[in-house]
Design a protein around this motif. Structure first.
Motif, PDB file in Angstrom:
ATOM      1  N   ARG A 168      31.406 -70.391  11.009  1.00 52.71           N
ATOM      2  CA  ARG A 168      32.747 -69.928  10.677  1.00 52.71           C
ATOM      3  C   ARG A 168      32.776 -69.585   9.194  1.00 52.71           C
ATOM      4  N   THR A 169      33.555 -68.572   8.856  1.00 50.03           N
ATOM      5  CA  THR A 169      33.761 -68.250   7.447  1.00 50.03           C
ATOM      6  C   THR A 169      34.961 -69.036   6.935  1.00 50.03           C
ATOM      7  N   VAL A 170      34.753 -69.698   5.808  1.00 44.74           N
ATOM      8  CA  VAL A 170      35.804 -70.467   5.144  1.00 44.74           C
ATOM      9  C   VAL A 170      36.204 -69.696   3.884  1.00 44.74           C
ATOM     10  N   ASP A 171      37.498 -69.538   3.679  1.00 47.23           N
ATOM     11  CA  ASP A 171      37.996 -68.785   2.529  1.00 47.23           C
ATOM     12  C   ASP A 171      38.014 -69.649   1.274  1.00 47.23           C
ATOM     13  N   ALA A 172      36.822 -70.008   0.830  1.00 48.99           N
ATOM     14  CA  ALA A 172      36.648 -70.827  -0.370  1.00 48.99           C
ATOM     15  C   ALA A 172      35.198 -70.696  -0.830  1.00 48.99           C
ATOM     16  N   PRO A 173      34.959 -70.888  -2.128  1.00 47.99           N
ATOM     17  CA  PRO A 173      33.581 -70.864  -2.623  1.00 47.99           C
ATOM     18  C   PRO A 173      32.761 -72.008  -2.030  1.00 47.99           C
ATOM     19  N   ALA A 174      31.459 -71.819  -1.941  1.00 47.04           N
ATOM     20  CA  ALA A 174      30.561 -72.834  -1.376  1.00 47.04           C
ATOM     21  C   ALA A 174      30.700 -74.165  -2.114  1.00 47.04           C
ATOM     22  N   LYS A 175      30.896 -74.139  -3.426  1.00 47.70           N
ATOM     23  CA  LYS A 175      31.006 -75.395  -4.179  1.00 47.70           C
ATOM     24  C   LYS A 175      32.214 -76.214  -3.727  1.00 47.70           C
ATOM     25  N   ASP A 176      33.295 -75.555  -3.339  1.00 52.37           N
ATOM     26  CA  ASP A 176      34.480 -76.275  -2.854  1.00 52.37           C
ATOM     27  C   ASP A 176      34.245 -76.884  -1.473  1.00 52.37           C
ATOM     28  N   VAL A 177      33.548 -76.147  -0.619  1.00 52.59           N
ATOM     29  CA  VAL A 177      33.209 -76.668   0.715  1.00 52.59           C
ATOM     30  C   VAL A 177      32.271 -77.865   0.561  1.00 52.59           C
ATOM     31  N   PHE A 178      31.266 -77.713  -0.285  1.00 54.40           N
ATOM     32  CA  PHE A 178      30.282 -78.774  -0.503  1.00 54.40           C
ATOM     33  C   PHE A 178      30.950 -80.025  -1.076  1.00 54.40           C
ATOM     34  N   ALA A 179      31.930 -79.838  -1.960  1.00 56.26           N
ATOM     35  CA  ALA A 179      32.633 -80.972  -2.559  1.00 56.26           C
ATOM     36  C   ALA A 179      33.328 -81.815  -1.495  1.00 56.26           C
ATOM     37  N   VAL A 180      33.891 -81.187  -0.479  1.00 50.92           N
ATOM     38  CA  VAL A 180      34.530 -81.927   0.613  1.00 50.92           C
ATOM     39  C   VAL A 180      33.474 -82.590   1.496  1.00 50.92           C
ATOM     40  N   LEU A 181      32.418 -81.860   1.844  1.00 52.92           N
ATOM     41  CA  LEU A 181      31.382 -82.412   2.722  1.00 52.92           C
ATOM     42  C   LEU A 181      30.695 -83.638   2.130  1.00 52.92           C
ATOM     43  N   THR A 182      30.548 -83.679   0.817  1.00 50.54           N
ATOM     44  CA  THR A 182      29.791 -84.769   0.190  1.00 50.54           C
ATOM     45  C   THR A 182      30.632 -86.015  -0.083  1.00 50.54           C
ATOM     46  N   LEU A 183      31.887 -86.020   0.335  1.00 53.58           N
ATOM     47  CA  LEU A 183      32.727 -87.216   0.216  1.00 53.58           C
ATOM     48  C   LEU A 183      32.969 -87.821   1.599  1.00 53.58           C
ATOM     49  N   PRO A 184      32.211 -88.853   1.979  1.00 52.35           N
ATOM     50  CA  PRO A 184      32.388 -89.457   3.295  1.00 52.35           C
ATOM     51  C   PRO A 184      33.841 -89.865   3.584  1.00 52.35           C
ATOM     52  N   ALA A 185      34.600 -90.238   2.578  1.00 51.55           N
ATOM     53  CA  ALA A 185      35.996 -90.636   2.775  1.00 51.55           C
ATOM     54  C   ALA A 185      36.847 -89.502   3.339  1.00 51.55           C
ATOM     55  N   ARG A 186      36.362 -88.255   3.245  1.00 52.01           N
ATOM     56  CA  ARG A 186      37.115 -87.107   3.756  1.00 52.01           C
ATOM     57  C   ARG A 186      36.631 -86.647   5.130  1.00 52.01           C
ATOM     58  N   HIS A 187      35.575 -87.236   5.658  1.00 52.84           N
ATOM     59  CA  HIS A 187      34.999 -86.760   6.922  1.00 52.84           C
ATOM     60  C   HIS A 187      35.968 -86.842   8.100  1.00 52.84           C
ATOM     61  N   SER A 188      36.842 -87.822   8.101  1.00 55.13           N
ATOM     62  CA  SER A 188      37.804 -87.914   9.211  1.00 55.13           C
ATOM     63  C   SER A 188      38.770 -86.732   9.216  1.00 55.13           C
ATOM     64  N   GLU A 189      38.965 -86.088   8.071  1.00 57.33           N
ATOM     65  CA  GLU A 189      39.877 -84.946   7.971  1.00 57.33           C
ATOM     66  C   GLU A 189      39.350 -83.721   8.712  1.00 57.33           C
ATOM     67  N   PHE A 190      38.036 -83.619   8.864  1.00 56.15           N
ATOM     68  CA  PHE A 190      37.484 -82.426   9.520  1.00 56.15           C
ATOM     69  C   PHE A 190      36.612 -82.751  10.725  1.00 56.15           C
ATOM     70  N   ASP A 191      36.885 -83.885  11.348  1.00 53.15           N
ATOM     71  CA  ASP A 191      36.148 -84.280  12.547  1.00 53.15           C
ATOM     72  C   ASP A 191      36.852 -83.751  13.788  1.00 53.15           C
ATOM     73  N   GLY A 192      36.325 -82.716  14.383  1.00 59.14           N
ATOM     74  CA  GLY A 192      36.917 -82.128  15.582  1.00 59.14           C
ATOM     75  C   GLY A 192      36.658 -82.913  16.852  1.00 59.14           C
ATOM     76  N   SER A 193      35.790 -83.919  16.792  1.00 64.51           N
ATOM     77  CA  SER A 193      35.483 -84.719  17.981  1.00 64.51           C
ATOM     78  C   SER A 193      36.452 -85.880  18.159  1.00 64.51           C
ATOM     79  N   GLY A 194      37.138 -86.251  17.089  1.00 64.07           N
ATOM     80  CA  GLY A 194      38.046 -87.388  17.155  1.00 64.07           C
ATOM     81  C   GLY A 194      37.356 -88.737  17.120  1.00 64.07           C
ATOM     82  N   THR A 195      36.077 -88.780  16.766  1.00 66.37           N
ATOM     83  CA  THR A 195      35.344 -90.047  16.756  1.00 66.37           C
ATOM     84  C   THR A 195      35.319 -90.727  15.392  1.00 66.37           C
ATOM     85  N   VAL A 196      35.439 -89.959  14.302  1.00 71.78           N
ATOM     86  CA  VAL A 196      35.365 -90.532  12.960  1.00 71.78           C
ATOM     87  C   VAL A 196      36.711 -91.144  12.597  1.00 71.78           C
TER      88      VAL A 196
END
Length: 161
Positions: free
Chosen positions: A12-40
């Protein structure tokens, strides 16, 4: 889906620079915000991921895993603003696993100009060689639609800040 398939990839294309996407991915505390499975559920670790070889712990819930459980996630890929991957291993009876069990989550980021990033999410279980585990989990435990929802939620999380 054929029985010999051992990975799923969605993009998927995200309307943000890669550094902003990476900043969210590298913070485990934010993983529940983008978990589409509902398991986190939540992260035990709040420190930013900064290198391969690190580990972070997540609180999870899934019926096929018997309800609530914790995973120790071993960081297997780290390339700043380009790639992040980890292999999870659930605790057993409160005991931390010695290493991962063979499946991996891998995010690959490809800039699309200065304000957009193509994000590929790969769920790969090709390294699972325990036949009992393969049967118990029933790979893929997370369907393609949940992976697609994860990328939709990631896009929303990144763009809201």
């Amino acid at each position: 889906m054929s029985n010999d398939q051992t990975q799923l990839t969605v993009t998927r294309t995200v309307d943000a620079p890669a550094k902003d996407v990476f900043a969210v991915l590298t913070l485990p505390a934010r993983h529940s915000e983008f978990d589409g499975s509902g398991t986190v559920r939540a992260a035990d670790d709040t420190e930013r991921i900064t290198a391969s070889g690190q580990k972070f712990v997540m609180n999870m819930h899934a019926d096929h895993m018997g309800g609530d459980y914790r995973t120790h996630n071993f960081v297997t890929a780290y390339d700043e603003n380009k790639m992040l991957g980890w292999q999870p291993a659930p605790e057993e009876d409160g005991i931390a696993p010695e290493g991962p069990l063979g499946w991996e989550w891998l995010y690959t980021l490809t800039p699309q100009g200065s304000d957009a990033t193509e994000v590929a999410l790969t769920y790969d279980w090709s390294g699972v060689d325990d036949k009992e585990l393969l049967q118990q989990v029933g790979f893929p435990a997370i369907p393609r639609e949940a992976l697609e929802e994860s990328l939709n939620l990631l896009a929303a999380t990144v763009t809201k800040g």
